[in-house]
Design a protein around this motif. Structure first.
Motif, short mmCIF file in Angstrom:
data_model
loop_
_atom_site.label_atom_id
_atom_site.label_comp_id
_atom_site.label_asym_id
_atom_site.label_seq_id
_atom_site.Cartn_x
_atom_site.Cartn_y
_atom_site.Cartn_z
N ARG A 130 -62.36 -35.26 9.78
CA ARG A 130 -61.60 -34.42 8.86
C ARG A 130 -62.33 -33.12 8.56
O ARG A 130 -61.71 -32.06 8.42
N THR A 131 -63.67 -33.22 8.46
CA THR A 131 -64.45 -32.00 8.22
C THR A 131 -64.32 -31.04 9.40
O THR A 131 -64.11 -29.83 9.22
N ALA A 132 -64.42 -31.58 10.61
CA ALA A 132 -64.31 -30.74 11.81
C ALA A 132 -62.95 -30.07 11.87
O ALA A 132 -62.84 -28.87 12.18
N GLY A 133 -61.90 -30.82 11.53
CA GLY A 133 -60.56 -30.24 11.54
C GLY A 133 -60.41 -29.11 10.54
O GLY A 133 -59.78 -28.09 10.81
N PHE A 134 -61.04 -29.27 9.36
CA PHE A 134 -60.91 -28.25 8.32
C PHE A 134 -61.68 -26.98 8.67
O PHE A 134 -61.19 -25.87 8.47
N VAL A 135 -62.91 -27.15 9.20
CA VAL A 135 -63.74 -25.96 9.47
C VAL A 135 -63.41 -25.32 10.81
O VAL A 135 -63.92 -24.24 11.13
N GLY A 136 -62.53 -25.99 11.59
CA GLY A 136 -62.09 -25.40 12.85
C GLY A 136 -63.08 -25.57 13.99
O GLY A 136 -63.21 -24.67 14.83
N MET A 137 -63.76 -26.73 14.02
CA MET A 137 -64.71 -27.01 15.11
C MET A 137 -64.32 -28.30 15.81
O MET A 137 -63.66 -29.17 15.22
N GLU A 138 -64.71 -28.43 17.07
CA GLU A 138 -64.58 -29.71 17.76
C GLU A 138 -65.55 -30.70 17.11
O GLU A 138 -66.62 -30.32 16.61
N ARG A 139 -65.17 -31.97 17.13
CA ARG A 139 -66.01 -32.99 16.50
C ARG A 139 -67.41 -33.02 17.10
O ARG A 139 -68.42 -33.09 16.40
N SER A 140 -67.48 -32.93 18.44
CA SER A 140 -68.78 -32.97 19.11
C SER A 140 -69.61 -31.72 18.76
O SER A 140 -70.83 -31.80 18.58
N ALA A 141 -68.93 -30.57 18.64
CA ALA A 141 -69.64 -29.34 18.29
C ALA A 141 -70.19 -29.42 16.88
O ALA A 141 -71.31 -28.93 16.61
N LEU A 142 -69.44 -30.03 15.98
CA LEU A 142 -69.92 -30.19 14.61
C LEU A 142 -71.14 -31.09 14.57
O LEU A 142 -72.12 -30.82 13.85
N HIS A 143 -71.10 -32.18 15.36
CA HIS A 143 -72.25 -33.07 15.44
C HIS A 143 -73.49 -32.29 15.87
O HIS A 143 -74.58 -32.43 15.29
N ARG A 144 -73.35 -31.45 16.89
CA ARG A 144 -74.49 -30.68 17.39
C ARG A 144 -75.00 -29.70 16.34
O ARG A 144 -76.21 -29.54 16.13
N LYS A 145 -74.08 -29.05 15.66
CA LYS A 145 -74.46 -28.09 14.63
C LYS A 145 -75.21 -28.77 13.49
O LYS A 145 -76.23 -28.26 12.99
N LEU A 146 -74.73 -29.94 13.05
CA LEU A 146 -75.39 -30.67 11.98
C LEU A 146 -76.79 -31.10 12.39
O LEU A 146 -77.74 -31.05 11.58
N LYS A 147 -76.92 -31.53 13.65
CA LYS A 147 -78.24 -31.92 14.15
C LYS A 147 -79.18 -30.72 14.19
O LYS A 147 -80.35 -30.79 13.81
N GLN A 148 -78.63 -29.57 14.63
CA GLN A 148 -79.43 -28.36 14.73
C GLN A 148 -79.94 -27.91 13.36
O GLN A 148 -81.08 -27.47 13.20
N LEU A 149 -79.07 -28.05 12.33
CA LEU A 149 -79.42 -27.61 11.00
C LEU A 149 -80.23 -28.65 10.22
O LEU A 149 -80.70 -28.39 9.11
N GLY A 150 -80.35 -29.84 10.82
CA GLY A 150 -81.12 -30.90 10.17
C GLY A 150 -80.39 -31.57 9.04
O GLY A 150 -81.02 -32.11 8.11
N VAL A 151 -79.06 -31.55 9.07
CA VAL A 151 -78.27 -32.27 8.07
C VAL A 151 -78.19 -33.72 8.49
O VAL A 151 -77.61 -34.07 9.53
N THR A 152 -78.81 -34.63 7.72
CA THR A 152 -78.93 -36.03 8.11
C THR A 152 -77.68 -36.82 7.70
O THR A 152 -76.83 -36.33 6.96
N SER A 153 -77.62 -38.07 8.17
CA SER A 153 -76.49 -38.93 7.83
C SER A 153 -76.43 -39.19 6.32
O SER A 153 -75.38 -39.36 5.74
N GLU A 154 -77.64 -39.20 5.67
CA GLU A 154 -77.64 -39.38 4.20
C GLU A 154 -76.96 -38.18 3.54
O GLU A 154 -76.22 -38.32 2.59
N ASP A 155 -77.24 -36.97 4.08
CA ASP A 155 -76.59 -35.78 3.52
C ASP A 155 -75.09 -35.88 3.66
O ASP A 155 -74.33 -35.54 2.79
N ARG A 156 -74.66 -36.37 4.83
CA ARG A 156 -73.21 -36.38 5.12
C ARG A 156 -72.47 -37.34 4.21
O ARG A 156 -71.30 -37.16 3.90
N ASN A 157 -73.13 -38.42 3.80
CA ASN A 157 -72.44 -39.43 2.99
C ASN A 157 -72.68 -39.22 1.50
O ASN A 157 -72.32 -40.05 0.69
N ALA A 158 -73.32 -38.11 1.16
CA ALA A 158 -73.57 -37.85 -0.27
C ALA A 158 -72.27 -37.74 -1.01
O ALA A 158 -71.33 -37.12 -0.55
#
Length: 463
Positions: free
Chosen positions: A434-462
């Motif tokens: 749902r986040t990928a759809g809202f920000v206008g990114m492919e799901r896989s691209a969002l995963h890569r961006k989050l990894k690049q920025l160091g946003v962890t799974s704990e951050d995502r589930n906050a």
């Protein structure tokens, strides 16, 4: 369920004639020849309407006397008076005593049917208006487009026409009574009464009186109709049923099984046709284990279980709901509508909403009335109550002490993207798709961006 009509006339031919006319139109009927049998039939089970002759030979009371008794006990049930010796004075007297209309014999079948339909419709409208006044402000539809609430509406569409009992569970403020109203409105009983008994606010000593009613004396003095009887032909909602005393739970089990009960102080069993829905914000299986709820009652109520999701389980519905509540509040208060800014919506989606939809509705009404500034200015995140703002994403509470202008472009952009994506993940409950759809990114691209920025799974589930 069809309407049931009580026909009272001392002439067998007239009773059978009226019965035939009404039965051909799908009405159910019961017959009585004198005042005692008419009043007994009325007290045994409330009809939808009474057709009552004025002159009854060999009867203890005439039609007007019976009308007085019936109107005293249940003034909402319409009575149509008929007479072969009608005068203007008789008709006026009948109407003054509370009759809906007066028809002179001999009458045309069409004339009788028109008056019957009008009387039933007037009764329905009066009941609905009284209910609307009582329940002003409550919704009639579970709003939203999320998968969670769409699934609930689909379940309601399937179960409503069946007549099965439904146990509606969910936290306070999620819309359990709204779901019950939707079930009633889409059922075959939609024309019948909708009665809700709030078990959480009722004193323990009054439960049986409210459920079953009081018999009263021979002349009807002191008689009170309980909710089971008032809901005949319609739907009874036992709201927050876990608060019902154990002793009463045992008595209502039999009433549900047999569709009969005794009024307090009475000896005759009253037969009703009622669909029972129940709501609860507790885990009834846990209540059973603790000995606070009867297992046999649970299984009679939970023929079809229906769970209403909390608002934090469907955060994507919050923008639409918030704007709808602002709209309604503006219309009711006669105030200009104010818009919600993007940061305010993100903050609302990030809040936990312990009071669920009810809390959101109340907040939107308060904001519309109390917010300072020009009505053309949008409501921003910093205008929200501190309890809501505390859960706002970091992006919305940007640290003004941070010297962003001292950072190189790449670092400033990374900081913004990190906080922006954390905010969007929070508002969508950590859901990547749902986040990928809202920000206008492919799901896989969002995963890569989050990894690049160091946003962890704990951050995502906050949150």
């Amino acid at each position: 369920m069809g309407h049931e009509i009580l026909i009272v006339d001392d002439e067998p031919d007239i009773r059978l004639l009226i019965e035939g006319i009404l039965a051909d139109e799908g009405y159910e009927t019961r017959l009585a020849a004198d005042s005692d049998s008419a009043i007994a039939a009325f007290r045994e089970r409330r009809p939808s309407l009474v057709v009552l002759d004025v002159w009854l030979q060999g009867s203890r009371l005439d039609g007007l006397g019976i009308l007085n008794v019936l109107h005293k006990e249940e003034p909402s049930i319409p009575v149509i008076m008929i007479s072969g010796h009608g005068t203007i004075e008789t008709a006026v007297a009948a109407l003054q005593h509370g009759a809906y209309d007066f028809i002179e014999k001999p009458f045309q079948a069409d004339r009788l049917l028109v008056v019957v339909r009008r009387a039933l419709e007037a009764s329905r409208l009066a009941r609905e208006n009284a209910e609307l006044r009582l329940r002003a402000g409550s919704g009639t539809v579970l709003e939203g487009r999320s998968a969670a609430i769409t699934a609930v509406r689909n379940q309601i569409d399937r179960v409503a026409p069946t007549g099965s009992r439904v146990l509606i569970s969910g936290a306070a403020g999620t819309g359990k009574e709204v779901a019950a109203r939707m079930i009633h409105a889409s059922s075959r009983r939609a024309e019948g009464p909708f009665i809700a008994l709030n078990c959480a606010t009722l004193a323990p000593g009054r439960f049986e009186e409210e459920l079953f009613g009081i018999e009263g004396g021979e002349d009807g003095a002191g008689r009170r109709t309980g909710v089971l009887e008032r809901a005949h032909g319609g739907t009874l909602v036992l709201d927050e049923v876990s608060d019902m005393p154990l002793e009463t739970q045992g008595k209502i089990v039999r009433a549900l099984q047999d569709q009969t009960f005794e009024r307090l102080g009475g000896a005759r069993r009253v037969k009703v046709d009622v669909r029972v829905l129940a709501t609860t914000n507790r885990d009834l299986q846990a209540e059973i284990a603790l000995g606070r709820f009867r297992e046999d009652l649970y299984y009679r109520l939970a023929v079809v279980p229906l769970r209403i999701p909390s608002l934090r389980e469907r955060r994507e519905d919050i923008p639409e709901l918030a704007r709808m509540f602002l709209d309604r509040a503006a219309e009711n208060a006669g105030l200009p509508l104010r818009e919600l800014s993007g940061d305010a919506i993100a903050a609302l989606q990030s809040y936990e909403w312990p009071g669920n939809v009810r809390e959101l509705r109340n907040l939107m009404e308060r904001l519309l009335i109390m917010m300072p500034g020009n009505s053309s200015d949008p409501i921003r995140a910093d205008m929200l109550p501190s309890t809501v703002g505390e859960g706002a994403p970091a992006l919305l509470k940007f640290d003004s002490d941070e010297d962003v202008m001292s950072l190189p472009l790449r670092e400033a952009r990374d900081l913004f993207e990190t906080q922006y994506l954390q905010a969007q993940l929070l508002r969508f409950g950590g859901n990547i798709s749902r986040t990928a759809g809202f920000v206008g990114m492919e799901r896989s691209a969002l995963h890569r961006k989050l990894k690049q920025l160091g946003v962890t799974s704990e951050d995502r589930n906050a949150g």
